[in-house]
Design a protein around this motif. Structure first.
Motif, PDB file in Angstrom:
ATOM      1  N   LEU A  47       0.387  -1.002   0.425  1.00 30.59           N
ATOM      2  CA  LEU A  47       0.130  -0.013  -0.146  1.00 30.59           C
ATOM      3  C   LEU A  47       1.071   1.515   0.063  1.00 30.59           C
ATOM      4  O   LEU A  47       1.634   1.177   0.915  1.00 30.59           O
ATOM      5  CB  LEU A  47      -1.259   0.004   1.148  1.00 30.59           C
ATOM      6  N   SER A  48       0.486   2.186  -0.749  1.00 32.64           N
ATOM      7  CA  SER A  48       1.405   3.343  -1.319  1.00 32.64           C
ATOM      8  C   SER A  48      -0.010   4.138  -0.152  1.00 32.64           C
ATOM      9  O   SER A  48      -0.758   4.722  -0.036  1.00 32.64           O
ATOM     10  CB  SER A  48       1.032   4.024  -2.409  1.00 32.64           C
ATOM     11  N   VAL A  49       1.292   4.918   0.566  1.00 33.51           N
ATOM     12  CA  VAL A  49       0.725   6.161   1.967  1.00 33.51           C
ATOM     13  C   VAL A  49       1.409   6.926   2.106  1.00 33.51           C
ATOM     14  O   VAL A  49       2.196   7.618   1.921  1.00 33.51           O
ATOM     15  CB  VAL A  49       0.321   5.299   3.220  1.00 33.51           C
ATOM     16  N   ASP A  50       0.471   7.922   1.980  1.00 26.92           N
ATOM     17  CA  ASP A  50       0.666   9.698   2.144  1.00 26.92           C
ATOM     18  C   ASP A  50       1.010   9.877   3.704  1.00 26.92           C
ATOM     19  O   ASP A  50       1.903  10.826   3.713  1.00 26.92           O
ATOM     20  CB  ASP A  50      -0.213  10.422   1.372  1.00 26.92           C
ATOM     21  N   LEU A  51      -0.221   9.826   4.202  1.00 23.19           N
ATOM     22  CA  LEU A  51      -0.376  10.182   6.211  1.00 23.19           C
ATOM     23  C   LEU A  51      -0.104   9.153   7.098  1.00 23.19           C
ATOM     24  O   LEU A  51      -0.988   8.842   6.226  1.00 23.19           O
ATOM     25  CB  LEU A  51      -0.858  11.303   5.930  1.00 23.19           C
ATOM     26  N   ILE A  52       0.590   8.912   7.818  1.00 21.09           N
ATOM     27  CA  ILE A  52       0.461   8.066   8.834  1.00 21.09           C
ATOM     28  C   ILE A  52      -0.447   8.771  10.141  1.00 21.09           C
ATOM     29  O   ILE A  52       1.027   9.533   9.942  1.00 21.09           O
ATOM     30  CB  ILE A  52       1.867   6.911   9.505  1.00 21.09           C
ATOM     31  N   SER A  74      10.333   5.240   2.860  1.00 19.89           N
ATOM     32  CA  SER A  74       9.051   6.184   2.271  1.00 19.89           C
ATOM     33  C   SER A  74       9.756   7.738   2.569  1.00 19.89           C
ATOM     34  O   SER A  74       9.102   8.250   3.372  1.00 19.89           O
ATOM     35  CB  SER A  74       8.102   6.051   1.693  1.00 19.89           C
ATOM     36  N   PRO A  75      10.041   8.484   2.597  1.00 19.27           N
ATOM     37  CA  PRO A  75      10.870   9.669   2.454  1.00 19.27           C
ATOM     38  C   PRO A  75       9.909  10.459   2.868  1.00 19.27           C
ATOM     39  O   PRO A  75      10.210  11.359   3.145  1.00 19.27           O
ATOM     40  CB  PRO A  75      12.259  10.040   2.117  1.00 19.27           C
ATOM     41  N   LEU A  76       9.033  10.537   1.820  1.00 20.43           N
ATOM     42  CA  LEU A  76       7.585  12.433   1.568  1.00 20.43           C
ATOM     43  C   LEU A  76       6.884  11.127   2.235  1.00 20.43           C
ATOM     44  O   LEU A  76       5.821  12.116   2.290  1.00 20.43           O
ATOM     45  CB  LEU A  76       7.670  11.755  -0.184  1.00 20.43           C
ATOM     46  N   THR A  77       6.705  10.545   3.101  1.00 21.59           N
ATOM     47  CA  THR A  77       5.414  10.103   3.966  1.00 21.59           C
ATOM     48  C   THR A  77       5.748  10.837   4.810  1.00 21.59           C
ATOM     49  O   THR A  77       6.562  11.539   5.691  1.00 21.59           O
ATOM     50  CB  THR A  77       5.404   8.604   4.188  1.00 21.59           C
ATOM     51  N   LYS A  78       4.440  11.940   5.541  1.00 19.31           N
ATOM     52  CA  LYS A  78       4.636  12.630   6.229  1.00 19.31           C
ATOM     53  C   LYS A  78       3.448  11.701   8.290  1.00 19.31           C
ATOM     54  O   LYS A  78       3.258  10.848   7.287  1.00 19.31           O
ATOM     55  CB  LYS A  78       2.735  13.587   6.244  1.00 19.31           C
ATOM     56  N   LEU A  97      12.145  13.822  14.220  1.00 16.85           N
ATOM     57  CA  LEU A  97      11.896  12.923  12.774  1.00 16.85           C
ATOM     58  C   LEU A  97      11.762  13.792  11.690  1.00 16.85           C
ATOM     59  O   LEU A  97      11.140  13.238  10.879  1.00 16.85           O
ATOM     60  CB  LEU A  97      11.545  11.578  13.855  1.00 16.85           C
ATOM     61  N   GLY A  98      10.758  15.267  12.038  1.00 16.25           N
ATOM     62  CA  GLY A  98      10.547  15.780  11.025  1.00 16.25           C
ATOM     63  C   GLY A  98       8.580  15.620  10.577  1.00 16.25           C
ATOM     64  O   GLY A  98       8.082  14.950   9.654  1.00 16.25           O
ATOM     65  N   HIS A 118      -2.716  22.361   6.308  1.00 17.48           N
ATOM     66  CA  HIS A 118      -0.859  22.777   6.389  1.00 17.48           C
ATOM     67  C   HIS A 118      -0.206  21.692   5.011  1.00 17.48           C
ATOM     68  O   HIS A 118       0.714  22.304   4.877  1.00 17.48           O
ATOM     69  CB  HIS A 118      -0.200  22.716   7.400  1.00 17.48           C
ATOM     70  N   MET A 119      -0.277  20.645   5.546  1.00 20.55           N
ATOM     71  CA  MET A 119       0.302  18.917   5.162  1.00 20.55           C
ATOM     72  C   MET A 119      -0.408  19.108   3.073  1.00 20.55           C
ATOM     73  O   MET A 119       0.393  19.413   2.241  1.00 20.55           O
ATOM     74  CB  MET A 119       0.012  17.968   5.159  1.00 20.55           C
ATOM     75  N   GLN A 120      -1.024  20.201   3.128  1.00 20.69           N
ATOM     76  CA  GLN A 120      -1.658  20.002   2.116  1.00 20.69           C
ATOM     77  C   GLN A 120      -0.849  20.926   0.781  1.00 20.69           C
ATOM     78  O   GLN A 120      -0.297  20.671  -0.343  1.00 20.69           O
ATOM     79  CB  GLN A 120      -3.509  20.240   1.885  1.00 20.69           C
ATOM     80  N   HIS A 121      -0.439  22.224   1.761  1.00 21.32           N
ATOM     81  CA  HIS A 121      -0.368  23.265   0.835  1.00 21.32           C
ATOM     82  C   HIS A 121       1.112  22.600   1.058  1.00 21.32           C
ATOM     83  O   HIS A 121       1.391  22.764  -0.209  1.00 21.32           O
ATOM     84  CB  HIS A 121      -0.126  24.560   1.829  1.00 21.32           C
ATOM     85  N   ASP A 122       2.297  22.131   1.997  1.00 23.65           N
ATOM     86  CA  ASP A 122       3.263  21.598   1.529  1.00 23.65           C
ATOM     87  C   ASP A 122       3.221  20.541   0.425  1.00 23.65           C
ATOM     88  O   ASP A 122       4.360  19.991  -0.535  1.00 23.65           O
ATOM     89  CB  ASP A 122       3.571  20.977   2.666  1.00 23.65           C
ATOM     90  N   TRP A 123       2.293  19.264   0.379  1.00 17.18           N
ATOM     91  CA  TRP A 123       2.036  18.291  -1.230  1.00 17.18           C
ATOM     92  C   TRP A 123       1.813  19.389  -2.244  1.00 17.18           C
ATOM     93  O   TRP A 123       2.297  19.165  -3.116  1.00 17.18           O
ATOM     94  CB  TRP A 123       0.712  17.343  -0.821  1.00 17.18           C
TER      95      TRP A 123
END
Length: 518
Positions: A47-52, A74-78, A97-98, A118-123
């Motif tokens: 599964l590809s995940v954008d947010l955990i 997956s370095p881009l996962t938030k 850890l960011g 805020h995350m959506q703006h980053d994306w």
């Protein structure tokens, strides 16, 4: 839609998080849940995940351990951390850890939604940045591929760039193909953004690619879409034709244009790809296309070498008479009859039609007092079809008829003398000052009189007359360009080149390449 994974060992927390906000309204969906970090990692395998969103304290693997592991994969996962209590050490490590935020249970809905926005703006910023990176990468790759196809790149530089740009060099068979887009009149072709077309062609062609093979598409400098086929050598070449058909059909449906596809012969290594490209471009150079069909043909050096041009000779005496009589309908009928011929396979040899078109247009231009040869030769490089060539001939002839058969202007004796003098002595150095002395007139007055009656300046008229004579010598003699320049009154060959390009629209070399003597 962004994928969200919820990780918590408390089922009520997981259920509550699924309904706490309207995920769809935020362009997100709950793609999965897990009870601990180990279970979450197993879920992420497929599964590809954008947010955990994860709890910290869980059995078998803590939330912070999960974050560290996922960051590697997956370095881009938030991440958003949940906790039942606030502890400085956890907050500090989470910041290190960011993670996007550290939320206390029960979760504050407003704070969660603010974090998501805020995350959506980053994306969005990341997507824009990635688009710019992709575009730069494609521009660089296209540049390298064009230089490779044209053999204008050093072998070592190409190998280095190919590795960086994922251009395959270790396959067993390479071949080139080209898709040429013909939209109505060649001279009025709309601006189609070739890089986007090439990118989409690569996606469509990729659907036909067998395992171990590759396909790359890029636009060349003439506007054709060049296709690189790289195969293992074990497959039949049939897949390449299927891919080419799929790409061609998509362009036709997307642009409404006629598309011709030409495929070169296969070569045994990547070093042969430029040769395959030359075969394809030579085929286009030697043929005029139909504009009502979409066809795939195969270029073959052996066939091209033995190619004999069909002879096409217009009845020039008849055409001259029609021009002098000003019979526009008859002139159009003559041109239609000559160009509207049935061609086998929808295409015909370019040379005889180009030669005849140039003859017809030059015949019309001889009727003009100050012919503009740019109208004849300038558009020829953009002509790919018989109908486009026919329309160019008609356009040039119509313009001549409009001016030639207007009310004839009677020249004064002085201007007639100037015209006659130019005709007889154009090879010599000419100036209004010399002529004015012969005619016993002031140079300024003679210049104004000539401009008024001839519709152009004396110097332009002399240059146009010389270029007209040079054009005939270039087309109908074997004299070298320097010899032609001298014969028509230009002692400086470089100046002759500049003047010829200015008045004819093409260089002397380009003119001769357009017109191949029979």
């Amino acid at each position: 839609m962004r994928n969200v994974l919820l990780v918590d060992d408390e089922p009520l927390i997981v259920q509550g998080m699924q309904s706490i906000i309207d995920w769809n309204a935020n362009q997100m969906q709950i793609a999965g849940t897990a009870r601990n970090g180990v279970e979450a990692l197993a879920t992420l395998d497929g599964l590809s995940v954008d947010l955990i969103i994860t709890d910290i304290m869980m059995p078998r693997m803590t939330g912070l351990e999960l974050i560290r592991e996922v960051k590697v994969r997956s370095p881009l996962t938030k991440f958003i951390i949940l906790s039942g209590y606030e502890e400085f050490n956890y907050v500090r490590e989470g910041i290190t850890l960011g993670v996007e935020n550290y939320l206390l249970k029960p979760v504050n809905i407003g704070e969660l939604e603010a974090t998501i926005k805020h995350m959506q703006h980053d994306w969005e910023r990341e997507e824009v940045r990635q688009i710019h990176i992709d575009q730069s990468w494609r521009i660089l790759r296209t540049n390298i591929l064009q230089r490779w196809a044209n053999e204008t790149i050093d072998a070592q530089e190409f190998r280095e760039r190919a590795q960086l740009l994922e251009i395959p060099l270790t396959k067993s068979r390479y071949s080139a193909a080209a898709l040429r887009i013909v939209t109505g009149l060649d001279m009025e072709e709309p601006q189609l953004y070739r890089p986007i077309i090439a990118e989409q062609c690569e996606i469509i062609g990729g659907e036909y690619v067998p395992d171990g093979c590759e396909i790359i598409c890029f636009p060349d400098q003439e506007g054709d879409i060049i296709v690189l086929f790289a195969s293992t050598g074990r497959e039949e070449e049939e897949w390449e034709y299927h891919a080419l058909c799929g790409m061609k059909q998509w362009i036709v449906s997307d642009t409404g244009a006629c598309v011709w596809g030409v495929k070169g012969q296969s070569e045994q290594s990547y070093l042969g790809f430029p040769q395959s490209c030359r075969q394809v471009k030579l085929w286009f150079q030697n043929h005029l296309l139909g504009d009502t069909e979409t066809v795939l043909v195969t270029a073959d050096d052996r066939n091209e070498a033995a190619y004999t041009y069909e002879k096409r000779e217009p009845a020039m005496d008849q055409f001259h008479k029609l021009l002098r009589d000003g019979q526009r309908l008859e002139v159009d009928g003559f041109i239609d009859d000559f160009f509207d011929v049935q061609a086998e396979a929808g295409h015909s040899a370019r040379t005889p039609f180009f030669n005849s078109a140039i003859q017809l247009m030059l015949a019309a231009k001889t009727l003009e007092k100050t012919p503009d040869y740019g109208e004849v030769f300038g558009p020829l490089s953009r002509i790919h079809t018989r109908s486009g060539l026919k329309q160019l001939v008609k356009s040039v002839v119509h313009q001549t008829l409009d001016t030639y058969h207007a009310a004839e202007r009677d020249y004064s004796p002085h201007v007639l003398a100037v015209l006659d003098f130019v005709k007889n002595t154009y090879k010599e150095e000419l100036s209004l000052k010399t002529l004015s002395q012969k005619l016993d007139l002031h140079p300024n007055y003679l210049g104004q009189l000539f401009q008024q009656e001839a519709g152009t300046s004396f110097s332009d008229y002399v240059n146009q007359y010389r270029i007209e004579r040079a054009t005939h010598l270039l087309l109908y003699s074997d004299k070298k360009t320097a010899e032609v320049a001298t014969e028509v009154g230009y002692w400086d060959t470089s100046y002759f080149y500049r003047q010829f390009k200015k008045y004819a629209g093409v260089s002397p070399t380009e003119l001769r390449s357009m017109y191949m003597k029979k």
